[in-house]
Structures are given as C-alpha cells and as structure tokens.
Design a protein around this motif. Structure first.
Motif, short mmCIF file in Angstrom:
data_model
loop_
_atom_site.label_atom_id
_atom_site.label_comp_id
_atom_site.label_asym_id
_atom_site.label_seq_id
_atom_site.Cartn_x
_atom_site.Cartn_y
_atom_site.Cartn_z
N GLY A 27 18.56 3.24 1.75
CA GLY A 27 19.71 2.61 2.40
C GLY A 27 21.05 3.09 1.85
O GLY A 27 22.10 2.82 2.43
N LYS A 28 21.03 3.78 0.75
CA LYS A 28 22.28 4.24 0.17
C LYS A 28 22.79 5.47 0.92
O LYS A 28 22.05 6.36 1.25
N GLU A 29 24.09 5.49 1.17
CA GLU A 29 24.68 6.64 1.84
C GLU A 29 25.70 7.33 0.93
O GLU A 29 26.44 8.20 1.37
N LYS A 30 25.73 6.92 -0.33
CA LYS A 30 26.67 7.54 -1.25
C LYS A 30 26.28 8.98 -1.52
O LYS A 30 25.12 9.31 -1.69
N LYS A 31 27.24 9.84 -1.56
CA LYS A 31 26.98 11.25 -1.79
C LYS A 31 26.99 11.52 -3.28
O LYS A 31 27.98 11.29 -3.97
N LYS A 32 25.88 12.03 -3.79
CA LYS A 32 25.79 12.34 -5.21
C LYS A 32 26.30 13.76 -5.43
O LYS A 32 25.98 14.67 -4.67
N GLN A 33 27.09 13.94 -6.45
CA GLN A 33 27.62 15.26 -6.75
C GLN A 33 27.38 15.58 -8.22
O GLN A 33 27.52 14.72 -9.08
N ILE A 34 27.03 16.83 -8.46
CA ILE A 34 26.85 17.28 -9.84
C ILE A 34 28.23 17.50 -10.46
O ILE A 34 29.11 18.08 -9.83
N PRO A 35 28.45 17.02 -11.68
CA PRO A 35 29.74 17.21 -12.33
C PRO A 35 30.11 18.69 -12.43
O PRO A 35 29.25 19.56 -12.41
N HIS A 36 31.40 18.93 -12.52
CA HIS A 36 31.88 20.30 -12.67
C HIS A 36 31.23 20.94 -13.90
O HIS A 36 30.96 20.29 -14.91
N THR A 37 30.98 22.23 -13.80
CA THR A 37 30.26 22.93 -14.88
C THR A 37 30.96 22.81 -16.23
O THR A 37 30.31 22.87 -17.26
N SER A 38 32.27 22.62 -16.20
CA SER A 38 32.99 22.49 -17.47
C SER A 38 32.61 21.20 -18.20
O SER A 38 32.76 21.10 -19.42
N ALA A 40 29.49 19.83 -17.92
CA ALA A 40 28.04 19.83 -18.10
C ALA A 40 27.60 19.62 -19.55
O ALA A 40 26.69 18.83 -19.80
N PRO A 41 28.19 20.29 -20.52
CA PRO A 41 27.71 20.15 -21.91
C PRO A 41 27.88 18.75 -22.48
O PRO A 41 27.29 18.43 -23.51
N THR A 42 28.68 17.88 -21.83
CA THR A 42 28.92 16.53 -22.36
C THR A 42 28.13 15.45 -21.62
O THR A 42 28.12 14.30 -22.04
N VAL A 43 27.48 15.82 -20.53
CA VAL A 43 26.78 14.83 -19.69
C VAL A 43 25.42 14.47 -20.30
O VAL A 43 24.63 15.36 -20.63
N GLU A 64 22.97 24.44 -18.48
CA GLU A 64 24.23 24.11 -19.15
C GLU A 64 24.28 22.62 -19.52
O GLU A 64 25.07 22.22 -20.37
N PHE A 65 23.42 21.82 -18.88
CA PHE A 65 23.36 20.39 -19.21
C PHE A 65 22.48 20.20 -20.45
O PHE A 65 21.47 19.48 -20.44
N ALA A 66 22.88 20.82 -21.51
CA ALA A 66 22.05 20.87 -22.72
C ALA A 66 21.89 19.50 -23.40
O ALA A 66 20.92 19.28 -24.12
N GLU A 67 22.83 18.58 -23.18
CA GLU A 67 22.78 17.26 -23.83
C GLU A 67 22.14 16.21 -22.94
O GLU A 67 22.07 15.03 -23.31
#
Length: 273
Positions: A27-38, A40-43, A64-67
């Motif tokens: 039922g969710k229509e929210k658009k999921k977006q991957i954070p900007h690559t800059s 990524a190392p903090t996510v 790059e999402f090492a964390e």
C-alpha cells in the motif's frame, strides 16, 4: 509424520502477521531513493522496499556502503542475490517477497557477518537450497514464511539440525518460544512508522501558504490583548461607579445633618414658648 499442533498454530499466526505486513508494504507509494554516493560511507541503515531491480541489480547499491548494518529490499523483484555488493558489516538482510530460488552460497562471501536473514515469500522449495547458509557462522535468525520448504515433514527439526548455529526459525526457537521484538522485522516496521510521521508533518506544512501560520498566531495574540483591555475597562467603570455612589452617600449624609441642625433651634424655640 504429523505436524505438531502447536507448531501448526504458530505457523498459521506467523503467516497472518506476514500477510498483514505484505499488504502494508504494497500500500505504500513512497519512492525509495538510494542516498548520494558521497554519503554512502556513512550510511548504516538502508530501506529500499518496493523499488524495482534491473536484471537482479539494484541501481546505486554498491560496495561503497561499507558501514551498512541493515539492508531491506522487500518486494523489489530479485531472482538472485549474486549481484549484491560486498557488505562486510551487514548484520540484518531483508529479502522477503522476491523470487529467489537458490544461489545463497554467495551470502557467506558477500555478507559474512549476517545475524538475521529474512527470505519469506521466495521460491525456496527444499532444504538443499538453504544448506549453504551453514557457512554463515554468526546467523542467529532465519525466516522462511510462505516458502514451499515450510510444507515439508519435520521442517523445523530438520532446519535446526542443518543449521545448528540458528536460535530462531520463523520467529520461534526450538522450544516454540517467540523471538523478542528487537528482531529484524520489528526494526523495519519501526523505521516505516517514523517515515510516515515525517511525511504527515511535511504534508501539513505544505498545505499552509508561507507566513499564514505566523499571521494566525499574531491575530490570536491581538484578540487576547483586546479581551484583557476590555476586562480592564469594565473594572475601571465599576470602580468609578462605586466612587460616585460613595460621593452621593456622603452628600446625602451632610444634607441630613444640615436639616437636623435647622430643626434643633426650632425645637428649642417651641420649648421656650
């Protein structure tokens, strides 16, 4: 061999919960977006539910999402986990409601520190498909709701034998005790609720034209000041009326004294006569 009644009841309850959660996600229509690559190392937490994968890949999801410690990819159309990036710190992986039917051996290489794995609603039909998970030595919780493998005789006993490192299977331990609420599923629902609260606040702010909220506050303040000043004026009028009444009473008293003085000499004259 017949399925234990309590186990059958638990499976039924878990399936109901799972279907309710699936409807909520659909039922969710929210658009999921991957954070900007800059970023990524903090996510550390990333929820991509209901995104669309392309040939088994989720665009932008890289090593790059090492964390990253928590990743949710519910209902994204995955048929394999072969294209997942290497995520050494990942602990919780949500893969439910996809079309994965095998190839799980890559998880030990790409996510060696997994503790929670949810494969609910996938096309897993036999125990041989999940056997490679033996290499995930830290795996404590595995969910296979609505997979065909759960229909096998002595399914739970055989899975616990096959994967001795497991503590929970489908939300329950070997003694049918339910896992605490701090498991991966509860964690994801908590994130969803927070997102909904944020969206409600944003929608409320967007409906108001700029500055309208401040104007309303100023009008309320002015109305309160007018009410206070009106009350003060009424008090002043009452006070003045009280002073006037007191003055009138004093005047009447003096008039009565004067009349009394006039009558006294007249009375004395009558007595002399």
């Amino acid at each position: 061999m017949a399925v234990h009644p309590s186990a059958a009841s638990n499976v039924s309850n878990r399936n109901k919960k799972k279907r309710a959660k699936t409807r909520k996600n659909e039922g969710k229509e929210k658009k999921k977006q991957i954070p900007h690559t800059s970023l990524a190392p903090t996510v550390k937490e990333l929820v991509l539910d209901n995104c669309r994968s392309n040939e088994g890949k989720i665009e932008g999801l890289t090593d790059e999402f090492a964390e990253l410690e928590f990743l949710s990819t519910i209902n994204v159309g995955l048929t394999s986990v072969a294209n997942l990036p290497k995520l050494n710190k990942l602990k919780k992986l949500e893969l439910s409601d996809n079309r994965i039917s095998g190839g799980l051996e890559v998880l030990a290489e790409k996510c060696p520190n997994l503790t929670h794995l949810n494969l609910s609603g996938n096309k897993i039909k036999d125990l041989g498909t999940i056997e490679p998970l033996k290499k995930l030595e830290t795996l404590k919780s595995l969910d296979l709701f609505n997979c065909e493998v759960t229909n096998l005789n002595e399914y739970r006993d055989n899975v616990f034998k096959l994967l001795p490192q497991l503590t929970y299977l489908d939300g329950y331990d070997k003694d049918d005790k339910e896992a605490p609420d701090s498991d991966a599923e509860g964690y994801v629902e908590g994130l969803d609720d927070e997102d909904e609260d944020d969206d409600d606040e944003e929608e409320y702010d967007e409906d108001l034209p700029p500055g309208e909220d401040d104007d309303d506050d100023e009008e309320d303040e002015e109305a309160e000041e007018e009410e206070v000043s009106g009350e003060e004026e009424e008090d002043d009028e009452d006070l003045k009326d009280g002073e006037i009444d007191e003055d009138e009473d004093e005047d009447e008293a003096e008039e009565e004294k004067g009349l009394k003085r006039k009558r006294e000499p007249e009375d004395e004259g009558d007595e002399d006569d």
